[in-house]
Design a protein around this motif. Structure first.
Motif, PDB file in Angstrom:
ATOM      1  N   GLY A  76     -24.334 -30.969  33.991  1.00 29.31           N
ATOM      2  CA  GLY A  76     -25.312 -31.620  33.459  1.00 29.31           C
ATOM      3  C   GLY A  76     -24.689 -32.264  31.737  1.00 29.31           C
ATOM      4  N   GLU A  77     -25.986 -31.552  31.152  1.00 29.60           N
ATOM      5  CA  GLU A  77     -24.968 -31.729  29.551  1.00 29.60           C
ATOM      6  C   GLU A  77     -23.835 -30.604  29.017  1.00 29.60           C
ATOM      7  OE1 GLU A  77     -24.788 -34.481  27.643  1.00 29.60           O
ATOM      8  OE2 GLU A  77     -25.754 -35.253  29.697  1.00 29.60           O
ATOM      9  N   GLY A  78     -24.520 -29.742  30.171  1.00 28.49           N
ATOM     10  CA  GLY A  78     -23.506 -27.509  29.765  1.00 28.49           C
ATOM     11  C   GLY A  78     -22.609 -27.711  30.373  1.00 28.49           C
ATOM     12  N   MET A  79     -22.264 -26.267  30.862  1.00 31.13           N
ATOM     13  CA  MET A  79     -21.941 -25.778  31.445  1.00 31.13           C
ATOM     14  C   MET A  79     -22.869 -24.842  32.332  1.00 31.13           C
ATOM     15  SD  MET A  79     -19.024 -25.780  30.556  1.00 31.13           S
ATOM     16  CE  MET A  79     -18.167 -24.617  31.381  1.00 31.13           C
ATOM     17  N   LEU A  80     -22.525 -24.884  33.963  1.00 31.74           N
ATOM     18  CA  LEU A  80     -22.843 -23.563  35.085  1.00 31.74           C
ATOM     19  C   LEU A  80     -22.320 -22.635  34.920  1.00 31.74           C
ATOM     20  CD1 LEU A  80     -24.838 -22.804  36.673  1.00 31.74           C
ATOM     21  CD2 LEU A  80     -23.771 -23.982  37.773  1.00 31.74           C
ATOM     22  N   VAL A  81     -23.353 -21.059  34.232  1.00 37.42           N
ATOM     23  CA  VAL A  81     -22.092 -20.135  34.795  1.00 37.42           C
ATOM     24  C   VAL A  81     -22.698 -19.260  35.359  1.00 37.42           C
ATOM     25  CG1 VAL A  81     -21.183 -17.961  32.998  1.00 37.42           C
ATOM     26  CG2 VAL A  81     -21.491 -19.658  32.010  1.00 37.42           C
ATOM     27  N   CYS A  82     -22.547 -17.908  36.548  1.00 36.40           N
ATOM     28  CA  CYS A  82     -23.423 -17.354  37.378  1.00 36.40           C
ATOM     29  C   CYS A  82     -22.210 -16.092  37.621  1.00 36.40           C
ATOM     30  CB  CYS A  82     -23.340 -17.844  38.925  1.00 36.40           C
ATOM     31  SG  CYS A  82     -23.868 -19.485  38.524  1.00 36.40           S
ATOM     32  N   TRP A  92     -27.001 -18.666  34.474  1.00 37.29           N
ATOM     33  CA  TRP A  92     -27.411 -19.731  33.370  1.00 37.29           C
ATOM     34  C   TRP A  92     -26.703 -21.031  33.022  1.00 37.29           C
ATOM     35  CZ3 TRP A  92     -25.050 -15.088  34.365  1.00 37.29           C
ATOM     36  CH2 TRP A  92     -25.234 -13.564  34.169  1.00 37.29           C
ATOM     37  N   ASN A  93     -27.586 -21.389  32.017  1.00 41.30           N
ATOM     38  CA  ASN A  93     -26.814 -22.453  32.066  1.00 41.30           C
ATOM     39  C   ASN A  93     -26.749 -22.606  30.351  1.00 41.30           C
ATOM     40  OD1 ASN A  93     -29.502 -23.751  33.425  1.00 41.30           O
ATOM     41  ND2 ASN A  93     -27.874 -24.702  34.205  1.00 41.30           N
ATOM     42  N   LEU A  94     -25.262 -23.015  29.727  1.00 34.40           N
ATOM     43  CA  LEU A  94     -25.005 -23.201  28.683  1.00 34.40           C
ATOM     44  C   LEU A  94     -24.705 -24.158  28.438  1.00 34.40           C
ATOM     45  CD1 LEU A  94     -23.894 -19.827  27.339  1.00 34.40           C
ATOM     46  CD2 LEU A  94     -21.848 -21.230  27.572  1.00 34.40           C
ATOM     47  N   THR A  95     -25.662 -24.587  26.835  1.00 37.93           N
ATOM     48  CA  THR A  95     -25.243 -25.605  26.199  1.00 37.93           C
ATOM     49  C   THR A  95     -25.032 -25.574  24.875  1.00 37.93           C
ATOM     50  OG1 THR A  95     -27.118 -26.646  27.739  1.00 37.93           O
ATOM     51  CG2 THR A  95     -26.922 -27.555  25.522  1.00 37.93           C
TER      52      THR A  95
END
Length: 596
Positions: A76-82, A92-95
């Protein structure tokens, strides 16, 4: 031109993410996400500590109580961190460096670090081979975990699969869009002469809605698999162990290619290239292995119109006969490996470079098991290994190799650091016209007295087609380096003579007082041509020269004159030599002799 970022601490299971056309990289480690920008040197660290420790089914490992980040991706607009979350997989979604509330990451992150995992993020859809429950047993599945309803492969369609890589491919009609994944699995043929493993490609329709019965509602109904063949027709050598693949997309999906890197039981490697048009043809036209009944109206593996379900009759046939008879062969016309050699490669990347002649050339980057990368170019007359890069001085294993096609950069990661390497390393040819042209490096060419990058100057002269390179440089039979360098060496000591290897197609010879003493075989890429003197005596002093010869062109690369340090000292101080000095000199000789 290489730059490096050393991690604040060594990371046991690092993961890397680099966005195309940027100068930054993200590294996921143990409970930490590192960010580093090679252009601005901006860097920061985000913490992802364990919040709610899970219950490990098989406790005992120190890794169980830690949160290892296993996925860092654009989402999406940010980063996906798992991460593993200490046996409680968490995402976590990181924006803009702001973390969202952690959410359940089961199916996207494993419970403990696991090398046999594959996660594909395609827009908002996420596909994964990670099990959702620790009780799921050992049968891996390929799942859709986000987007369009959850689906998984039947437990019988793959035998102990080892996943390699996956991609999605857009077709003209959206309902025909496909997912392809590449894997190895156990060979059902257990005869002694049969290979233990088979390399495979599997297909799925992206818009698969699952089956119509309660048993098949959550299963992929369009799964089919085919064998990948990589055999040398001359030696009949079979490269059956798929190590890595690299996708080369094209605007028309039919011309998209996949470069497969294979090894065999003897440690040799081969690269075979396949077209997605050929793969698609095999799945569309081949019979199913072991099935002799009539074909239903909707054939197994066929994508149905949007919103429709695969008929149950079609699914039952495909589920019990998931393999097609025809095998996927390398790209025409030869249907043979692009090349094979004695090195054990582990990773592959392919970059297309536009040379000064207007043609486009594919350059392969192959990571070895010794921490180095071989740079191999596809030329009209075959492939040529143009360079070996020893990326890590301690021969650390290469954990990751990412290509930035727009910026022509390589990002190579280990457990301790990540290195940014420009693909156009023209300085290594020492501003020597013959070296620059004979290398046949499509990134480099000769212009106005220097070896320059095609990205900086499109007017450079190159030597990539079958024309002779002769006449493109000033004619000179032998190009000398500066005069001999005087090296004073103590008698009875050891000494290395070192000559840098610039081309794997040249012969390198060491001469001592005009007599040949050493020839280097460059068929196996190596960094230098060494001549080692175990015990320096009076016969070893004199003039040494290393001469490279390629295609009739000779050049002296190293010129050294070894002189006796003791005699040199005595001549230097001859006029003022006193009795005390002679005693000191005698004592030195005795000490050297004793030490030796």
């Amino acid at each position: 031109g290489a730059k490096e970022f050393v991690f604040p601490r060594s990371e046991k299971y690092p993961v890397f993410y680099h966005e195309e056309n940027s100068s930054a990289i993200y590294i996921g480690g143990e409970a930490k996400l590192y960010y580093y920008d090679f252009a601005t040197y901006e860097n920061y660290t985000e913490d992802f500590p364990v919040k709610n420790e899970g219950q490990c089914m098989m406790p005992g490992s120190s890794d169980d109580s830690k949160n290892y980040l296993t996925l860092v991706e654009k989402y999406g607009e940010g980063m996906l961190v798992c991460g593993t979350g200490a046996c409680a997989p968490t995402c976590w979604n990181l924006t803009q460096r702001k973390e969202s509330t952690p959410w359940d990451g089961r199916g996207i992150a494993p419970f403990t670090p696991d090398s046999n995992t594959l996660v594909v993020v395609d827009g908002h859809d996420i596909y994964s081979t990670i099990k959702k429950s620790q009780q799921n047993g050992k049968i891996p599945r390929f799942r859709r975990v986000r987007g369009g309803g959850e689906l998984y492969t039947s437990d019988t369609v793959m035998q102990n699969p080892q996943f390699v890589k996956a991609t999605t491919l857009r077709h003209e009609e959206p309902h025909q869009d496909k997912i392809y994944y590449f894997f190895r699995e156990d060979n059902p043929d257990k005869s002694p002469e049969a290979p233990r493993n088979i390399s495979r490609v599997a297909q799925l329709c992206k818009e698969d809605k699952g089956g119509t019965s309660s048993l098949s509602a959550s299963k992929w109904t369009t799964f089919l698999k085919a064998s990948l063949i990589c055999v040398d027709p001359v030696t009949k050598g079979n490269f059956n162990w798929l190590q890595d693949v690299f996708f080369v997309p094209a605007s028309n999906w039919r011309y998209s290619k996949v470069y497969g890197l294979f090894t065999n039981t003897w440690g040799s490697s081969a690269v075979c290239v396949y077209s997605f048009e050929d793969i698609d043809n095999v799945f569309r036209t081949s019979r199913l292995k072991g099935y002799n009944g009539p074909n239903p109206e909707i054939k197994p593996g066929q994508c149905v119109s949007s919103g429709q379900h695969t008929p149950s009759e079609t699914f039952k046939i495909a589920d019990s006969h998931p393999e097609v008879e025809d095998r996927v062969e390398p790209f025409s016309p030869t249907k043979s490996p692009l090349f094979h050699n004695k090195h054990r490669y582990q990773k592959i990347g392919v970059h297309e470079v536009s040379a000064s002649d207007g043609h486009r050339y594919n350059v392969l980057y192959l990571a070895t098991d010794k921490g180095s990368i071989h740079k191999i170019v596809e030329l009209p007359d075959g492939v040529q290994n143009i360079m070996e890069l020893q990326v890590f001085s301690k021969k650390d294993p290469i954990q990751s190799m990412i290509l930035d096609h727009k910026r022509a950069m390589l990002y190579v990661g280990s457990t301790d650091k990540v290195v940014e390497i420009p693909m156009d390393m023209c300085r290594v040819y020492r501003n020597n016209c013959e070296s620059c042209l004979l290398a046949r490096d499509p990134y480099c060419g000769w212009f106005n007295g220097t070896c320059q990058s095609v990205y900086l100057n499109r007017e450079v002269r190159q030597n990539l087609n079958l024309d002779s390179w002769r006449g493109k440089c000033q004619k000179a039979d032998i190009k000398e380096v500066d005069d001999y360098q005087n090296i004073s060496v103590v008698p009875f000591s050891r000494y290395y003579l070192n000559c840098p290897i610039e081309s794997h197609y040249a012969t390198y010879n060491w001469y001592h007082n005009n007599s040949l003493i050493k020839t280097c075989n460059t068929t196996h890429p190596q960094q230098d041509c060494f001549h080692f003197i175990q015990n320096v005596s009076h016969i070893h002093y004199g003039h040494y020269v290393c001469i490279s010869e390629e295609d009739g062109f000779k050049q002296a690369l190293v010129k050294e004159r070894l002189i006796n340090r003791l005699r040199f000292m005595s001549q230097k101080g001859h006029a003022t030599m006193t009795f005390g000095s002679w005693l000191q000199l005698l004592l030195m000789v005795v000490l050297v002799e004793l030490f030796h």
